[in-house]
Scaffold this motif. Structure first.
Motif, PDB file in Angstrom:
ATOM      1  N   VAL A 116       0.835  -1.205   0.000  1.00  0.00           N
ATOM      2  CA  VAL A 116       0.000   0.000   0.000  1.00  0.00           C
ATOM      3  C   VAL A 116       0.875   1.263   0.000  1.00  0.00           C
ATOM      4  O   VAL A 116       0.711   2.157  -0.834  1.00  0.00           O
ATOM      5  CB  VAL A 116      -0.935   0.009   1.248  1.00  0.00           C
ATOM      6  N   MET A 117       1.845   1.336   0.911  1.00  0.00           N
ATOM      7  CA  MET A 117       2.641   2.560   1.027  1.00  0.00           C
ATOM      8  C   MET A 117       3.658   2.717  -0.096  1.00  0.00           C
ATOM      9  O   MET A 117       3.814   3.801  -0.654  1.00  0.00           O
ATOM     10  CB  MET A 117       3.382   2.604   2.375  1.00  0.00           C
ATOM     11  N   ASP A 170      10.643  -6.103  -4.091  1.00  0.00           N
ATOM     12  CA  ASP A 170       9.670  -6.683  -3.167  1.00  0.00           C
ATOM     13  C   ASP A 170       9.895  -8.182  -3.229  1.00  0.00           C
ATOM     14  O   ASP A 170      10.345  -8.707  -4.254  1.00  0.00           O
ATOM     15  CB  ASP A 170       8.238  -6.319  -3.605  1.00  0.00           C
ATOM     16  N   LYS A 229       3.886  -8.257  -7.701  1.00  0.00           N
ATOM     17  CA  LYS A 229       3.567  -6.869  -7.342  1.00  0.00           C
ATOM     18  C   LYS A 229       4.550  -5.917  -8.019  1.00  0.00           C
ATOM     19  O   LYS A 229       4.178  -4.852  -8.490  1.00  0.00           O
ATOM     20  CB  LYS A 229       3.688  -6.669  -5.826  1.00  0.00           C
ATOM     21  N   ASP A 243       7.255  -3.284   9.043  1.00  0.00           N
ATOM     22  CA  ASP A 243       8.029  -2.749  10.177  1.00  0.00           C
ATOM     23  C   ASP A 243       9.229  -3.620  10.598  1.00  0.00           C
ATOM     24  O   ASP A 243      10.314  -3.078  10.821  1.00  0.00           O
ATOM     25  CB  ASP A 243       7.110  -2.559  11.410  1.00  0.00           C
ATOM     26  N   HIS A 254      12.675  -2.925   8.789  1.00  0.00           N
ATOM     27  CA  HIS A 254      13.253  -1.591   8.638  1.00  0.00           C
ATOM     28  C   HIS A 254      14.722  -1.536   9.061  1.00  0.00           C
ATOM     29  O   HIS A 254      15.538  -0.901   8.390  1.00  0.00           O
ATOM     30  CB  HIS A 254      12.426  -0.551   9.418  1.00  0.00           C
ATOM     31  N   GLU A 263       9.893   4.573   6.021  1.00  0.00           N
ATOM     32  CA  GLU A 263       8.601   4.641   6.716  1.00  0.00           C
ATOM     33  C   GLU A 263       8.814   4.400   8.214  1.00  0.00           C
ATOM     34  O   GLU A 263       9.766   3.736   8.617  1.00  0.00           O
ATOM     35  CB  GLU A 263       7.630   3.598   6.128  1.00  0.00           C
ATOM     36  N   TYR A 283       1.501  13.064   2.223  1.00  0.00           N
ATOM     37  CA  TYR A 283       2.512  12.214   1.574  1.00  0.00           C
ATOM     38  C   TYR A 283       3.184  12.962   0.430  1.00  0.00           C
ATOM     39  O   TYR A 283       4.405  12.904   0.255  1.00  0.00           O
ATOM     40  CB  TYR A 283       1.883  10.920   1.038  1.00  0.00           C
TER      41      TYR A 283
HETATM   42  N1  LIG Z   1       3.339   6.932   7.157  1.00  0.00           N
HETATM   43  C1  LIG Z   1       2.171   6.335   7.112  1.00  0.00           C
HETATM   44  O1  LIG Z   1       1.124   6.962   7.169  1.00  0.00           O
HETATM   45  C2  LIG Z   1       2.079   4.862   6.967  1.00  0.00           C
HETATM   46  C3  LIG Z   1       0.834   4.267   6.710  1.00  0.00           C
HETATM   47  C4  LIG Z   1       0.785   2.892   6.555  1.00  0.00           C
HETATM   48  C5  LIG Z   1       1.918   2.131   6.653  1.00  0.00           C
HETATM   49  N2  LIG Z   1       3.109   2.744   6.939  1.00  0.00           N
HETATM   50  C6  LIG Z   1       4.332   1.946   7.056  1.00  0.00           C
HETATM   51  O2  LIG Z   1       4.742   1.578   5.745  1.00  0.00           O
HETATM   52  C7  LIG Z   1       5.318   0.270   5.760  1.00  0.00           C
HETATM   53  C8  LIG Z   1       4.592  -0.608   4.745  1.00  0.00           C
HETATM   54  O3  LIG Z   1       3.234  -0.664   5.101  1.00  0.00           O
HETATM   55  P1  LIG Z   1       2.113  -1.088   4.033  1.00  0.00           P
HETATM   56  O4  LIG Z   1       0.824  -0.663   4.621  1.00  0.00           O
HETATM   57  O5  LIG Z   1       2.502  -0.648   2.677  1.00  0.00           O
HETATM   58  O6  LIG Z   1       2.226  -2.673   4.112  1.00  0.00           O
HETATM   59  P2  LIG Z   1       1.840  -3.733   2.968  1.00  0.00           P
HETATM   60  O7  LIG Z   1       1.702  -5.022   3.677  1.00  0.00           O
HETATM   61  O8  LIG Z   1       0.734  -3.223   2.128  1.00  0.00           O
HETATM   62  O9  LIG Z   1       3.152  -3.775   2.042  1.00  0.00           O
HETATM   63  C9  LIG Z   1       4.367  -4.295   2.452  1.00  0.00           C
HETATM   64  C10 LIG Z   1       5.090  -4.841   1.233  1.00  0.00           C
HETATM   65  O10 LIG Z   1       6.372  -5.290   1.638  1.00  0.00           O
HETATM   66  C11 LIG Z   1       6.617  -6.551   1.018  1.00  0.00           C
HETATM   67  N3  LIG Z   1       7.582  -7.287   1.829  1.00  0.00           N
HETATM   68  C12 LIG Z   1       7.375  -8.221   2.776  1.00  0.00           C
HETATM   69  N4  LIG Z   1       8.541  -8.631   3.269  1.00  0.00           N
HETATM   70  C13 LIG Z   1       9.506  -7.930   2.627  1.00  0.00           C
HETATM   71  C14 LIG Z   1      10.902  -7.913   2.678  1.00  0.00           C
HETATM   72  N5  LIG Z   1      11.581  -8.706   3.525  1.00  0.00           N
HETATM   73  N6  LIG Z   1      11.562  -7.060   1.885  1.00  0.00           N
HETATM   74  C15 LIG Z   1      10.882  -6.255   1.028  1.00  0.00           C
HETATM   75  N7  LIG Z   1       9.557  -6.231   0.924  1.00  0.00           N
HETATM   76  C16 LIG Z   1       8.882  -7.059   1.709  1.00  0.00           C
HETATM   77  C17 LIG Z   1       5.264  -7.212   0.903  1.00  0.00           C
HETATM   78  O11 LIG Z   1       5.276  -8.188  -0.131  1.00  0.00           O
HETATM   79  C18 LIG Z   1       4.381  -6.013   0.582  1.00  0.00           C
HETATM   80  O12 LIG Z   1       4.291  -5.791  -0.808  1.00  0.00           O
HETATM   81  C19 LIG Z   1       5.190  -0.217   7.199  1.00  0.00           C
HETATM   82  O13 LIG Z   1       6.400   0.001   7.861  1.00  0.00           O
HETATM   83  C20 LIG Z   1       4.109   0.652   7.810  1.00  0.00           C
HETATM   84  O14 LIG Z   1       4.267   0.866   9.202  1.00  0.00           O
HETATM   85  C21 LIG Z   1       3.199   4.079   7.068  1.00  0.00           C
END
Ligand SMILES: NC(=O)c1ccc[n+]([C@@H]2O[C@H](COP(=O)([O-])OP(=O)(O)OC[C@H]3O[C@@H](n4cnc5c(N)ncnc54)[C@H](O)[C@@H]3O)[C@@H](O)[C@H]2O)c1
Length: 326
Positions: free
Chosen positions: A11-12, A34, A39, A75, A78, A95, A286
Motif C-alpha cells: 500500500v505505502m 519486493d 507486485k 516494520d 526496517h 517509513e 505524503y
Molecule cells: N506513514 C504512514 O502513514 C504509513 C501508513 C501505513 C503504513 N506505513 C508503514 O509503511 C510500511 C509498509 O506498510 P504497508 O501498509 O505498505 O504494508 P503492505 O503489507 O501493504 O506492504 C508491504 C510490502 O512489503 C513486502 N515485503 C514483505 N517482506 C519484505 C521484505 N523482507 N523485503 C521487502 N519487501 C517485503 C510485501 O510483499 C508487501 O508488498 C510499514 O512500515 C508501515 O508501518 C506508514
C-alpha cells in the motif's frame, strides 16, 4: 531528476510511487524491490519508468540507476533495510517506525548518527507525514496566534478498518507512534509518561489484541493526551484530534477539516462517505513530504519538518513507555 528505488511495494510503497509520478516533478521511480515479484512487475508496468525490477535488496540499493531510496517494507524489516541504506550511501526516506522494539531502535539510531556524522549531513529521514498535513499545520498556526490560550490537553483518535498482523505492542509502534511524533512536533515538547487502558475488547478484532486501546500520556509542559486506537473498527478510516486550549477548542475532523469553537462561535464538520484506509485522508501530506525530501536532496539543504533519526528514536522511546505500561 532524482531517480528513486522503492523497497516494498505494498500500500505505502506503491502509493509513494504513484504520488511521485503524478505530483513530484523532480523525481522518477526507476527501481522496485519486493519479495512478491508479481507486485513489482504490475507496478512497473503501471509506472512505465522502472528500469530495475528485483527481489534482491542489494541489487536495488547498489544499482547505478538508483540515486535515492524509499523503505516501505513491513516494520520488522526496517532495521535490516536501514543498514543496507547506510552501506549504499544513498539518501533514504524510511517509513515509520525505525524499529519494532526499543533495543534495536537505539542500536540502529546510533549507527545512523555515526554514519551521518561521517558523511557530514543528514542522509536518512523518516515517514512522519502528518508534519506536512495542512490540518495539523493550520492547528499549529492557530495555536501560535495566541487567540486560543495555552493548550491544556488533547484528544486524538486513530481507528483503522482493519490492521493485518496487529499486536498489542504494535498498536503503539505502528499506529500511536504517529500521535507521539505529531504532538511532539506541534507543541515543541517532549513526552514523559504513557499509560494503557483497556475498554471492553472488540469481537471484531484478532484474539489476544487489546483492541480498542485507550492511551493517556503526559508531556513535560503538563499537556495531556487522551487517545484511542482501534485496529478493527468495521466502519471506515477515522483519524481525528481535538486540542483543548484555555480559551477555545481546535478540532481536526475525519476529512482533515479544521473546526474551532471560540467566543461563542462553533464551526461544523462535513459528512459523507468514509475511506477504507489512510491514503485519501493523508494524500496531501505524503505528496508534500515527498516534495520536501526530493528538494532537500536536490538542494543539499535540510527541511526542518522532515523527521530525522532523533525524531524517529524519540517516537519509539515513547512507544516503549507505552509498551512497558501494557
Ligand atoms: N506513514 C504512514 O502513514 C504509513 C501508513 C501505513 C503504513 N506505513 C508503514 O509503511 C510500511 C509498509 O506498510 P504497508 O501498509 O505498505 O504494508 P503492505 O503489507 O501493504 O506492504 C508491504 C510490502 O512489503 C513486502 N515485503 C514483505 N517482506 C519484505 C521484505 N523482507 N523485503 C521487502 N519487501 C517485503 C510485501 O510483499 C508487501 O508488498 C510499514 O512500515 C508501515 O508501518 C506508514
Amino acid at each position: 531528476m532524482v531517480k528513486v528505488g522503492i523497497i516494498g511495494v505494498g500500500v505505502m510503497g506503491a502509493g509513494h510511487a504513484r504520488f511521485i509520478k503524478a505530483h513530484v516533478p523532480g523525481a522518477e521511480v526507476v527501481g522496485l524491490f519486493d519479495i512478491d515479484s508479481a507486485k513489482v512487475s504490475s507496478l512497473a508496468n503501471e509506472l512505465g519508468t522502472v528500469k530495475v525490477q528485483t527481489n534482491d535488496v542489494a541489487e536495488l540499493m547498489n544499482h547505478p540507476e538508483v540515486e535515492a531510496i524509499i523503505i516501505a517494507s513491513p516494520d520488522p524489516f526496517h532495521v535490516e533495510h536501514l543498514r543496507a541504506a547506510i552501506a549504499s550511501k544513498k539518501p533514504t526516506l524510511c517509513e515509520k517506525p525505525i524499529a519494532t522494539n526499543i533495543e534495536e531502535a537505539r542500536e540502529i539510531a546510533q549507527e545512523i548518527r555515526n554514519y551521518e556524522k561521517s558523511i557530514g549531513k543528514r542522509m536518512i529521514n523518516f515517514g512522519f507525514m502528518r508534519r506536512f498535513d495542512p490540518a495539523y499545520r493550520e492547528v499549529k498556526r492557530l495555536i501560535e496566534t495566541g487567540d486560543f490560550g495555552k493548550p491544556t490537553f488533547f484528544r486524538t483518535i486513530t481507528r483503522n478498518v482493519s490492521s493485518t498482523g496487529a499486536t498489542t505492542p504494535g498498536l503503539y509502534t505502528n499506529i500511536a507512534i504517529h500521535d507521539f511524533d505529531i504532538f511532539r512536533w506541534l507543541f515543541n515538547d517532549e513526552w514523559v509518561s504513557v499509560q494503557s487502558h483497556y475498554p471492553r475488547n472488540s469481537t471484531m478484532s484478532q484474539p489476544g489484541v487489546a483492541d480498542p486501546l485507550v492511551i493517556t500520556a503526559f508531556m513535560k509542559s503538563g499537556i495531556m493526551m487522551v487517545g484511542d486506537i482501534v485496529a478493527f473498527n468495521n466502519y471506515g478510516y477515522d483519524a481525528r484530534a481535538e486540542i483543548v486550549c484555555e480559551k477555545g477548542s481546535i478540532e481536526i475532523g475525519i476529512n482533515g477539516d479544521v473546526v474551532t469553537r471560540v467566543n461563542r462561535l462553533m464551526g461544523a464538520h462535513t459528512g459523507g462517505s468514509m475511506a477504507e484506509n489512510w491514503m485519501p485522508r493523508f494524500e496531501t501530506s505524503y505528496i508534500e513530504e515527498l516534495r520536501a525530501w526530493i528538494s532537500s536532496i536536490e538542494s543539499g539543504t535540510t527541511n526542518s519538518d522532515l523527521a530525522t533519526v532523533d525524531d524517529a528514536l524519540a517516537a519509539n522511546e515513547v512507544c516503549a513507555l507505552g509498551v512497558a505500561s501494557i
